[in-house]
Design a protein around this motif. Structure first.
Motif, PDB file in Angstrom:
ATOM      1  N   CYS A 100       0.830  -1.207   0.000  1.00 42.01           N
ATOM      2  CA  CYS A 100       0.000   0.000   0.000  1.00 42.01           C
ATOM      3  C   CYS A 100       0.864   1.256   0.000  1.00 42.01           C
ATOM      4  O   CYS A 100       0.605   2.208  -0.761  1.00 42.01           O
ATOM      5  CB  CYS A 100      -0.932  -0.003   1.217  1.00 42.01           C
ATOM      6  N   GLU A 101       1.874   1.271   0.853  1.00 45.80           N
ATOM      7  CA  GLU A 101       2.753   2.441   0.916  1.00 45.80           C
ATOM      8  C   GLU A 101       3.475   2.645  -0.412  1.00 45.80           C
ATOM      9  O   GLU A 101       3.601   3.781  -0.894  1.00 45.80           O
ATOM     10  CB  GLU A 101       3.763   2.262   2.050  1.00 45.80           C
ATOM     11  N   ALA A 102       3.942   1.558  -1.017  1.00 47.67           N
ATOM     12  CA  ALA A 102       4.627   1.663  -2.302  1.00 47.67           C
ATOM     13  C   ALA A 102       3.672   2.145  -3.387  1.00 47.67           C
ATOM     14  O   ALA A 102       4.042   2.969  -4.245  1.00 47.67           O
ATOM     15  CB  ALA A 102       5.227   0.309  -2.681  1.00 47.67           C
ATOM     16  N   ALA A 103       2.436   1.654  -3.375  1.00 51.41           N
ATOM     17  CA  ALA A 103       1.458   2.080  -4.378  1.00 51.41           C
ATOM     18  C   ALA A 103       1.155   3.563  -4.253  1.00 51.41           C
ATOM     19  O   ALA A 103       1.023   4.278  -5.259  1.00 51.41           O
ATOM     20  CB  ALA A 103       0.178   1.261  -4.238  1.00 51.41           C
ATOM     21  N   ILE A 104       1.048   4.057  -3.029  1.00 46.11           N
ATOM     22  CA  ILE A 104       0.792   5.485  -2.810  1.00 46.11           C
ATOM     23  C   ILE A 104       1.947   6.315  -3.354  1.00 46.11           C
ATOM     24  O   ILE A 104       1.748   7.309  -4.070  1.00 46.11           O
ATOM     25  CB  ILE A 104       0.568   5.750  -1.314  1.00 46.11           C
ATOM     26  N   ARG A 105       3.190   5.912  -3.014  1.00 45.43           N
ATOM     27  CA  ARG A 105       4.357   6.656  -3.497  1.00 45.43           C
ATOM     28  C   ARG A 105       4.425   6.636  -5.018  1.00 45.43           C
ATOM     29  O   ARG A 105       4.721   7.653  -5.665  1.00 45.43           O
ATOM     30  CB  ARG A 105       5.644   6.056  -2.925  1.00 45.43           C
ATOM     31  N   THR A 106       4.146   5.470  -5.607  1.00 45.22           N
ATOM     32  CA  THR A 106       4.254   5.347  -7.055  1.00 45.22           C
ATOM     33  C   THR A 106       3.159   6.133  -7.773  1.00 45.22           C
ATOM     34  O   THR A 106       3.412   6.757  -8.811  1.00 45.22           O
ATOM     35  CB  THR A 106       4.203   3.867  -7.458  1.00 45.22           C
ATOM     36  N   LEU A 107       1.945   6.112  -7.248  1.00 40.07           N
ATOM     37  CA  LEU A 107       0.879   6.926  -7.831  1.00 40.07           C
ATOM     38  C   LEU A 107       1.261   8.398  -7.818  1.00 40.07           C
ATOM     39  O   LEU A 107       1.012   9.140  -8.782  1.00 40.07           O
ATOM     40  CB  LEU A 107      -0.431   6.708  -7.070  1.00 40.07           C
TER      41      LEU A 107
END
Length: 903
Positions: free
Chosen positions: A586-593
């Motif tokens: 989730c944290e990685a997806a937020i950063r990548t978005l």
């Protein structure tokens, strides 16, 4: 005891190729020595020769798809992750064979090299090596049969190409707390430096003074937003690297913290990594405490490798490239594809898709959802960096880490050393710019949608990466809305559609109108080169199309923002029960978005809105058509900060506690030291911080007046390419090679190369050239460094990346004064930074940097030649005491021959 297998060497010709002639020795021992076209006619696909670097030789021979028994491929298989200069002489040196003296000897050495490598393969008797080799041989690898014979007595292992199974898992470790705040005293820095140098090291008082000065950056910060800043200009030979590593290592150990050392070039990263051996002589200790850190796009992705392995199972020919990469994966220290232990010439042999293309270059990582996550090279680097004492990174990564609040690992460096500090302005200019272009739009579309209609593409869309994280129908509907909106972005084939005036969708339609505006506003008839035009005022038809593109981008951004918020809500709402791997995803997806979608789209929307406003005082916007060989490669709208040091100061420097900016060329030399320092401070963004920096200036210990000559040639007409080429030829011959020719235009480089190649080959002087030889710049520099009498022609990339001590670089020739290209961005900055003086300062710094390549050691000598009359105020670009002499070409040739030949 099993007897060693008899080696089966291919019964094939031997081929060595020069600039204009080649030597071919047939399998029967007949020798053909002649011009390239003559030898090329003797080569047939049915009788492939032994050779070294097939693509480069094929380019010289003008034989497309040229191949043979390439010794570099065999070397990469037998000795993966080991360095070798990609020439017959380089192979000989790596294998402890006698150095060949001419083309005949180069051809003969190839068979000896093959015999040694195959014997080494046989001696290793490694079952897993055979398991990798078997699919390569089945796929038609030229060395397959001989290599299998060398391993004939070995039972193959079970992994085959699935080498990721052999990699160790990354151990979990608890996070450290924040570092301490104990200062580093000047005497501590001096003691540490003495320890690093050892008792037998040369005494350099200026190096100890430098270490003391840089220690001031490691004092506790007194005021938030105002870091301790040291600007340290140190001439070549002072010993900057160990000078700043001394206080940095003391602070890291005293405070259990991490110091980031940032460079502009990969070459310097490699040098610093080597110097760290003094600080950490035990390799195991070094692996724990020192990390070379790069962006994830530099590391091999194991999931990409696995997918290529699956492709090879249905297309056997692909197994050759996969096998060579698999051998490297088992031997590499850190999986870095753009430096370190990866052979820089391997992409030239196998192609970028099979090598560099195995990195995550499009932000498609699925993080903890990947079954390779706990063996991932990127993740290993990230976790090691969290606990390291010294992290060696590059300017771009440091800026991204700071701008995004820590990037992949959430760590914002607090103690920073920027080596090659004179490049910070350019690095910030690149890092904080925005480009709404066909290429950028296509990349975003591919990141969102994945492969569209291509069964061969590995591209993974956003749905595959995050769908498992979306826990309700509303989140899934938002994802679907986002993916529908992505179809407004440019798709495959957009270049042809723009050329045909048949764009698809609102953004391609805007880009087509933009392209028409650029073409309409050109004043020159030659459209072969990249073109640009001011964005304001816009053509009448462009503004409504820009509004349509803006609406499409808003429709793209809104679901992205919603998805980001819903994922963030999950982290809060499910804090008590969420598994750690799901949290990480989730944290990685937020950063990548944020990084890949929300931030760039917000910038594009702002740029389009600016078309209806007055030109900004803070930004420079323009339209451009990028071209290569007369063909459009990209079309778009560009935005750069007028002063990129402002976002650098606010984003990077303001959050740091201590910063060292160091270089041999931080300041100009106008004769007013205070004005020179203030100009440097402005380029580094200090006025935006309201902080006083500590200035330190340590002169080089070298005797430049005795060790160098600077000659300005006054009688060569720069607009007569035959005269320019004749000057290069005469100067290179007078020096006996060891020369670097620098050009301000690729077309002039090509023209000079064509005119001097024969003469240099007749004199047995190897000639290398950027944009001509079938090699990357790094490979050319490796060859140039290894060949004492070679000559290299190149542009700015060569000047900035070359570090060649000794006689291999003893002459530098500039074709003309390196004035900045007067494009829209440069003219805007010239107006903002002092007009004509800005141009002159940039030229002096370029000359200063180029001259600095000549003398890298105390016993080096060299000559710097400029083939154009030079304004007198440019003389200050050279060290005090160095006489800048205006001479005719004949006198310059005599001076070069006498000064260098006598030594």
């Amino acid at each position: 005891m099993t007897a060693a297998p008899a080696l089966l060497l291919p019964d094939a010709p031997l081929l060595a190729v020069g600039l204009r002639r080649a030597v071919l020795i047939t399998a029967d021992g007949e020798i053909e020595d002649g011009p390239l076209p003559q030898i090329a006619k003797l080569l047939t696909p049915d009788d492939p020769p032994y050779l070294c670097h097939a693509p480069a030789l094929g380019k010289r021979l003008e034989i497309p798809g040229f191949w043979g028994y390439d010794l570099l491929e065999l070397f990469a298989f037998v000795r993966p992750a080991q360095f070798c200069v990609p020439t017959p002489r380089g192979l000989a040196q790596a294998l402890d064979l006698p150095a060949p003296k001419d083309l005949m000897a180069e051809a003969l050495i190839l068979r000896d090299a093959a015999s040694l490598l195959l014997a080494e393969l046989a001696d290793a008797r490694d079952p897993e090596t055979l398991a990798i080799l078997q699919p390569m041989a089945a796929g038609g690898w030229s060395w397959g049969r001989a290599a299998e014979r060398a391993l004939a007595s070995v039972t193959p292992g079970r992994r085959g190409l699935a080498v990721w199974r052999a990699l160790p898992e990354i151990p979990d470790q608890p996070a450290d707390g924040p570092p301490g705040q104990q200062p580093v005293h000047a005497q501590e820095a001096r003691w540490q430096l003495a320890s690093l140098l050892g008792g037998s090291a040369e005494s350099r008082p200026s190096q100890a003074d430098y270490a003391s000065a840089t220690a001031l950056a490691f004092a506790p910060r007194q005021t938030e937003g105002q870091p301790n800043i040291v600007l340290a200009e140190a001439g070549t030979g002072v010993g900057k690297t160990l000078g700043y590593l001394a206080p940095a290592s003391v602070w890291a150990r005293k405070n259990s913290g991490t110091v980031w050392v940032s460079t502009y070039t990969r070459n310097l990263q490699h040098q610093i990594d080597q110097e760290l051996d003094r600080l950490y002589p035990d390799p195991v200790d070094k692996a724990l405490k020192a990390v070379v850190r790069k962006g994830r796009e530099n590391y091999l992705c194991l999931l990409n490798l696995e997918e290529n392995t699956q492709i090879a199972s249905t297309r056997p020919a692909e197994a050759v490239g996969v096998g060579l990469m698999a051998r490297w994966v088992l031997a590499t220290r850190d999986g870095d594809l753009t430096g370190g232990d990866f052979p820089g010439w391997l992409p030239e042999l196998l192609g970028r898709a099979r090598t560099l293309g195995l990195a995550d270059r499009r932000g498609e990582c699925i993080f903890a959802a990947c079954h390779h996550f706990n063996r991932c090279f990127v993740e290993r680097s990230v976790r090691r960096a969290k606990r390291a004492e010294i992290v060696v990174a590059n300017h771009a990564l440091v800026m991204v880490q700071s701008a995004l609040g820590g990037g992949d690992d959430g760590a914002v460096p607090s103690r920073l050393i920027f080596d090659e500090g004179h490049h910070l302005f350019d690095a910030a200019d690149s890092a904080f710019s925005a480009h709404l272009s066909g290429f950028e739009g296509q990349e975003m579309r591919r990141w969102l949608l994945g492969a569209e209609g291509s069964a061969r593409s590995r591209a993974r869309g956003l749905r595959r990466r995050i769908e498992e994280l979306l826990t309700d129908e509303g989140m899934l509907n938002t994802l679907a809305q986002l993916l529908r909106a992505a179809h407004a972005l440019p798709g495959d084939g957009w270049q042809n559609r723009l050329m045909d005036e048949a764009p698809h969708g609102p953004i391609e339609t805007f880009l087509a109108a933009l392209r028409r505006q650029v073409l309409a506003r050109q004043t020159e008839k030659d459209y072969g080169y990249s073109l640009e035009a001011e964005a304001n005022p816009a053509n009448d038809d462009l503004l409504p199309l820009a509004d349509d593109a803006r609406s499409a981008l808003i429709a793209l951004r809104e679901p992205g923002l919603t998805l980001k918020k819903r994922l963030a809500d999950r982290l809060v709402d499910e804090a008590g029960e969420m598994e750690s791997d799901v949290r990480l995803r989730c944290e990685a997806a937020i950063r990548t978005l944020d990084r890949r979608l929300i931030l760039p789209v917000a910038g594009w929307i702002s740029m389009l809105e600016a078309l209806r406003e007055e030109p900004s005082a803070e930004f420079v916007d323009w339209f451009g058509i990028d071209r290569q060989d007369g063909q459009d490669t990209d079309v778009g709208m560009h935005r750069h900060w007028r002063d990129p040091s402002k976002p650098f100061a606010r984003t990077v420097a303001e959050g740091a506690h201590g910063i060292v900016v160091t270089s041999a060329t931080l300041t100009d030399a106008t004769g007013d030291p205070d004005a020179d320092w203030k100009a440097a401070e402005r380029r580094l963004g200090l006025p935006w911080l309201d902080v006083a920096a500590t200035r330190a200036q340590l002169p080089s210990p070298y005797d430049y007046a005795a060790q160098t000559r600077v000659l300005v040639v006054t009688d060569v007409r720069r607009d007569e390419i035959d005269q320019v080429a004749s000057a290069y030829r005469a100067l290179f011959l007078a020096a006996g090679g060891g020369a670097l020719g620098l050009f301000t235009a690729i077309s002039r480089l090509r023209a000079v190369h064509a005119r001097i190649a024969d003469a240099l080959e007749d004199a047995d002087i190897p000639l290398l050239a950027q944009h001509i030889d079938g090699m990357e710049t790094a490979s050319l520099i490796d060859i140039f460094r290894a060949e004492e009498n070679a000559c290299l022609l190149g542009t700015d990339a060569v000047r900035d990346g070359v570090d060649v001590p000794g006689r291999s670089l003893r002459l530098i020739v500039f074709d003309r004064i390196p004035w900045p290209r007067p494009d829209i961005l440069h003219k805007a900055r010239r107006d903002a930074f002092g007009g004509w003086n800005w141009d002159r300062r940039l030229v002096r710094l370029k000359l200063k940097q180029a001259f600095g390549r000549l003398i890298r050691r105390a016993d080096d000598t060299g000559v710097f030649v400029l083939l154009e009359p030079m304004p007198s105020d440019f003389r200050s670009a050279f060290p005090p005491g160095v006489e800048v002499r205006r001479v005719g070409l004949a006198e310059a040739v005599r001076e070069v021959g006498g000064f260098l030949g006598g030594r």
